[in-house]
Scaffold this motif. Structure first.
Motif, short mmCIF file in Angstrom:
data_model
loop_
_atom_site.label_atom_id
_atom_site.label_comp_id
_atom_site.label_asym_id
_atom_site.label_seq_id
_atom_site.Cartn_x
_atom_site.Cartn_y
_atom_site.Cartn_z
N ARG A 331 8.15 5.28 -1.08
CA ARG A 331 8.88 6.04 -0.07
C ARG A 331 8.63 5.51 1.33
NH1 ARG A 331 7.38 11.56 -3.27
NH2 ARG A 331 9.19 11.59 -4.68
N GLY A 332 7.54 4.77 1.49
CA GLY A 332 7.25 4.18 2.79
C GLY A 332 8.11 2.97 3.10
N CYS A 333 8.89 2.49 2.14
CA CYS A 333 9.74 1.31 2.37
C CYS A 333 11.21 1.71 2.40
CB CYS A 333 9.50 0.24 1.31
SG CYS A 333 10.03 0.70 -0.36
N ASP A 334 11.48 2.95 2.83
CA ASP A 334 12.86 3.45 2.78
C ASP A 334 13.79 2.77 3.77
OD1 ASP A 334 11.68 4.56 5.00
OD2 ASP A 334 12.29 6.61 4.59
N GLU A 335 13.25 2.01 4.71
CA GLU A 335 14.12 1.25 5.62
C GLU A 335 14.73 0.05 4.91
OE1 GLU A 335 12.51 0.40 9.52
OE2 GLU A 335 11.06 2.02 9.27
N CYS A 336 14.09 -0.40 3.83
CA CYS A 336 14.55 -1.58 3.11
C CYS A 336 15.19 -1.24 1.77
CB CYS A 336 13.39 -2.54 2.85
SG CYS A 336 12.44 -2.98 4.30
N PHE A 337 14.63 -0.25 1.08
CA PHE A 337 15.05 0.06 -0.28
C PHE A 337 15.40 1.54 -0.43
CE2 PHE A 337 12.16 -3.57 -0.80
CZ PHE A 337 12.95 -4.44 -1.55
N SER A 338 16.35 1.80 -1.28
CA SER A 338 16.61 3.17 -1.71
C SER A 338 16.07 3.32 -3.13
CB SER A 338 18.10 3.49 -1.68
OG SER A 338 18.83 2.63 -2.55
N ASN A 422 17.48 -12.95 11.09
CA ASN A 422 16.87 -13.52 12.29
C ASN A 422 15.37 -13.33 12.40
OD1 ASN A 422 19.38 -14.40 13.38
ND2 ASN A 422 19.83 -12.27 13.91
N SER A 423 14.81 -12.44 11.61
CA SER A 423 13.39 -12.15 11.80
C SER A 423 12.78 -11.63 10.52
CB SER A 423 13.22 -11.11 12.91
OG SER A 423 13.82 -9.90 12.53
N LEU A 424 11.50 -11.37 10.59
CA LEU A 424 10.79 -10.80 9.46
C LEU A 424 11.20 -9.35 9.25
CD1 LEU A 424 7.17 -11.96 10.29
CD2 LEU A 424 8.76 -13.04 8.73
N VAL A 425 10.86 -8.83 8.09
CA VAL A 425 10.96 -7.38 7.90
C VAL A 425 10.05 -6.73 8.93
CG1 VAL A 425 10.48 -5.50 6.30
CG2 VAL A 425 11.34 -7.68 5.44
N PRO A 426 10.51 -5.68 9.60
CA PRO A 426 9.64 -5.03 10.59
C PRO A 426 8.28 -4.71 9.99
CG PRO A 426 11.85 -4.10 10.67
CD PRO A 426 11.81 -5.04 9.49
N LEU A 427 7.23 -5.19 10.64
CA LEU A 427 5.90 -5.08 10.05
C LEU A 427 5.42 -3.64 9.96
CD1 LEU A 427 4.06 -8.15 11.57
CD2 LEU A 427 5.05 -7.90 9.30
N ASN A 428 5.99 -2.72 10.77
CA ASN A 428 5.54 -1.33 10.70
C ASN A 428 5.87 -0.72 9.34
OD1 ASN A 428 8.39 -1.39 11.59
ND2 ASN A 428 8.19 0.84 11.58
N ILE A 429 6.87 -1.30 8.64
CA ILE A 429 7.19 -0.81 7.31
C ILE A 429 5.99 -1.00 6.39
CG2 ILE A 429 8.68 -1.16 5.29
CD1 ILE A 429 10.86 -2.08 7.18
N CYS A 430 5.41 -2.19 6.45
CA CYS A 430 4.24 -2.45 5.62
C CYS A 430 3.03 -1.66 6.12
CB CYS A 430 3.91 -3.94 5.60
SG CYS A 430 5.18 -4.96 4.85
N HIS A 431 2.86 -1.63 7.43
CA HIS A 431 1.68 -0.99 7.97
C HIS A 431 1.60 0.48 7.59
CE1 HIS A 431 1.29 -4.25 11.34
NE2 HIS A 431 0.93 -4.67 10.15
N LYS A 432 2.73 1.17 7.66
CA LYS A 432 2.66 2.60 7.38
C LYS A 432 2.43 2.88 5.90
CE LYS A 432 7.66 3.58 6.91
NZ LYS A 432 8.78 4.30 7.51
N MET A 433 2.62 1.83 5.08
CA MET A 433 2.39 2.04 3.65
C MET A 433 0.93 1.98 3.29
SD MET A 433 5.43 0.23 1.53
CE MET A 433 5.49 -1.32 2.38
N TYR A 434 0.15 1.20 4.03
CA TYR A 434 -1.23 1.12 3.61
C TYR A 434 -2.22 1.49 4.71
CZ TYR A 434 -0.89 -3.75 5.45
OH TYR A 434 -0.67 -4.86 6.19
N LYS A 435 -1.76 2.23 5.67
CA LYS A 435 -2.66 2.70 6.73
C LYS A 435 -3.62 3.74 6.14
CE LYS A 435 -0.93 3.11 10.78
NZ LYS A 435 -0.12 3.61 11.90
N THR A 436 -4.89 3.60 6.42
CA THR A 436 -5.87 4.54 5.84
C THR A 436 -6.27 5.59 6.87
OG1 THR A 436 -7.65 3.04 6.52
CG2 THR A 436 -6.82 2.83 4.28
#
Length: 436
Positions: A331-338, A422-436
């Motif tokens: 659910r943390g990758c909802d900007e990229c995937f449904s 033009n760029s990478l996947v926004p890194l905040n997508i990954c960060h919010k998935m594994y932030k402790t």
């Protein structure tokens, strides 16, 4: 088998072109040297590529046991086949409902691009072949049901696993009667493996429980997460389990980050996650098996077969997450995937009750490579003989009703509006998935 050319498309393409040139053509190559501006552009492109790729040290590459011997993965992967068989109906239904064949028709057969399917964590077969047969036949049926039987494009299957995987055994046993072309792509699926927006479907079964690396702190004697005297997070301090969970979230973030770039718009991912479903005290955690193997290694250290230091520095890089943990990551990758579909399959309905020797061989096929690399090949037979005795003392580890291992089947669709041009996947997508 080397991954150098396959994993570096620029090197591979350049060297391939040069090899096809005649002697006179090669003499003209200096005329093709780039200008300084071109060189800067190439350097910039390469820097972007480096940023996009997650590099996994080959030392962390542990493949299933190769070959076709009595302890090989090819002969001891019936449990994984059960997962694929149990998901067959869901795979067929997912493709029937979500795969649109009209998106792959471009006027005539000659202009149609191949349908590219990646199987991540393919190992040495035969299970990957069963999965690919199910998927490709379901795609073929989709074209037929839409009246497009004569316009089915070529299908390319990209078999991926660690660089140390036995691809020779895999390709030696490729089914003769198949409707796809086959290619090997070695490398960790926690990083980029394929060019941008080239995959139409990604499949992975029973592989997403393996970590790309062990958390550094679990072998650090000064860390509260040091896992001295154990080889896994079961029966370990909370800090050890937390370290495993953090590494898993990072790996899954990188996995989804990479696939978001490689899949085309509306591309599909069919993923099967082995998950732990322990609720009652009488339930047996599927990771308990590694605790038993760990006690065998400790016993061998006590009698001097191996050193205590070797045991303390050895840990199994595998995790059985909870369903809740996997859902939170996805659910943390909802900007990229449904998330199109989720369903839990009960493990006990997928496999038959094994004998002790078959059960032990399952885990020997999975772990022998890393055990040999760490302790040496000479201890393997004794270790698994001791393990067989432990299993006899604790038969609940094979009890399908008590062993709380399930499979979470997930269908993801890459969102069309998400662009990687033009760029990478926004890194905040990954960060919010594994932030402790």
């Amino acid at each position: 088998m080397t991954s150098l050319m396959i994993n570096h498309p620029i090197n591979f393409m350049a060297s391939s072109v040069i090899r096809t040139l005649s002697q006179s053509q090669r003499m003209q190559l200096p005329m093709l040297r780039p200008t300084r501006m071109h060189a800067l552009s190439i350097k910039s492109d390469l820097e972007i590529m480096r940023q996009q790729m997650v590099v996994v040290d080959d030392d962390e590459s542990y493949a299933m046991k190769g070959g076709e011997g009595p302890h090989s993965y090819a002969k001891n992967s019936i449990i994984q086949k059960g997962l694929i068989d149990g998901s067959k109906r869901l795979i067929q239904e997912a493709i029937s409902q979500s795969f649109d064949p009209k998106e792959h028709i471009h006027g005539n057969d000659e202009s149609s691009t191949p349908i590219c399917i990646a199987d991540l964590g393919c190992s040495t077969g035969p299970n990957t072949f069963f999965a690919m047969q199910t998927i490709t036949e379901a795609i073929q049926l989709q074209f037929q049901s839409h009246g497009l039987a004569s316009q089915i494009p070529d299908i390319q299957v990209l078999f991926n696993d660690q660089v140390s995987n036995d691809f020779n055994t895999l390709f030696k046993n490729l089914p003769q009667q198949r409707i796809y072309y086959a290619t090997a792509v070695p490398g960790s699926f926690c990083g980029r493996l394929f060019p941008k927006q080239t995959l139409h479907l990604v499949h992975s079964s029973a592989a997403l429980c393996w970590l790309s690396k062990l958390p550094n702190e679990i072998t650090d004697s000064d860390s509260s997460a040091c896992n001295k005297g154990r080889i896994h997070y079961t029966d370990a301090p909370k800090e050890v389990a937390d370290a495993y969970a953090t590494q898993y979230r990072k790996d899954m973030g990188n996995f989804l980050h990479a696939r978001a770039q490689e899949l085309v718009g509306n591309g599909l991912m069919l993923l099967q996650f082995p998950v732990s479903n322990v609720v009652l005290d009488s339930d047996v955690d599927p990771a308990k098996v590694f605790e038993l193997i760990g006690t065998c290694l400790v016993d061998m250290a006590k009698v001097g077969v191996i050193s205590e230091e070797k045991v303390d520095s050895f840990n199994v890089p595998l995790i059985y997450p909870s369903v809740k943990a996997v859902k939170e990551i996805l659910r943390g990758c909802d900007e990229c995937f449904s998330i199109e579909w989720m369903e839990i399959l009960e493990f006990k309905n997928m496999v038959s009750l094994p004998t002790v020797q078959i059960f032990v061989s399952w885990f020997r096929a999975a772990l022998q490579g890393m055990i040999e690399k760490h302790f040496g090949a000479e201890i393997v037979d004794e270790l698994f003989e001791r393990f067989a005795e432990k299993v006899k003392e604790f038969p609940d580890i094979m009890d399908k009703d008590k062993l709380k291992l399930d499979v979470l089947f997930v269908l993801l669709r890459r969102k069309n509006k998400f662009s990687t041009s033009n760029s990478l996947v926004p890194l905040n997508i990954c960060h919010k998935m594994y932030k402790t």
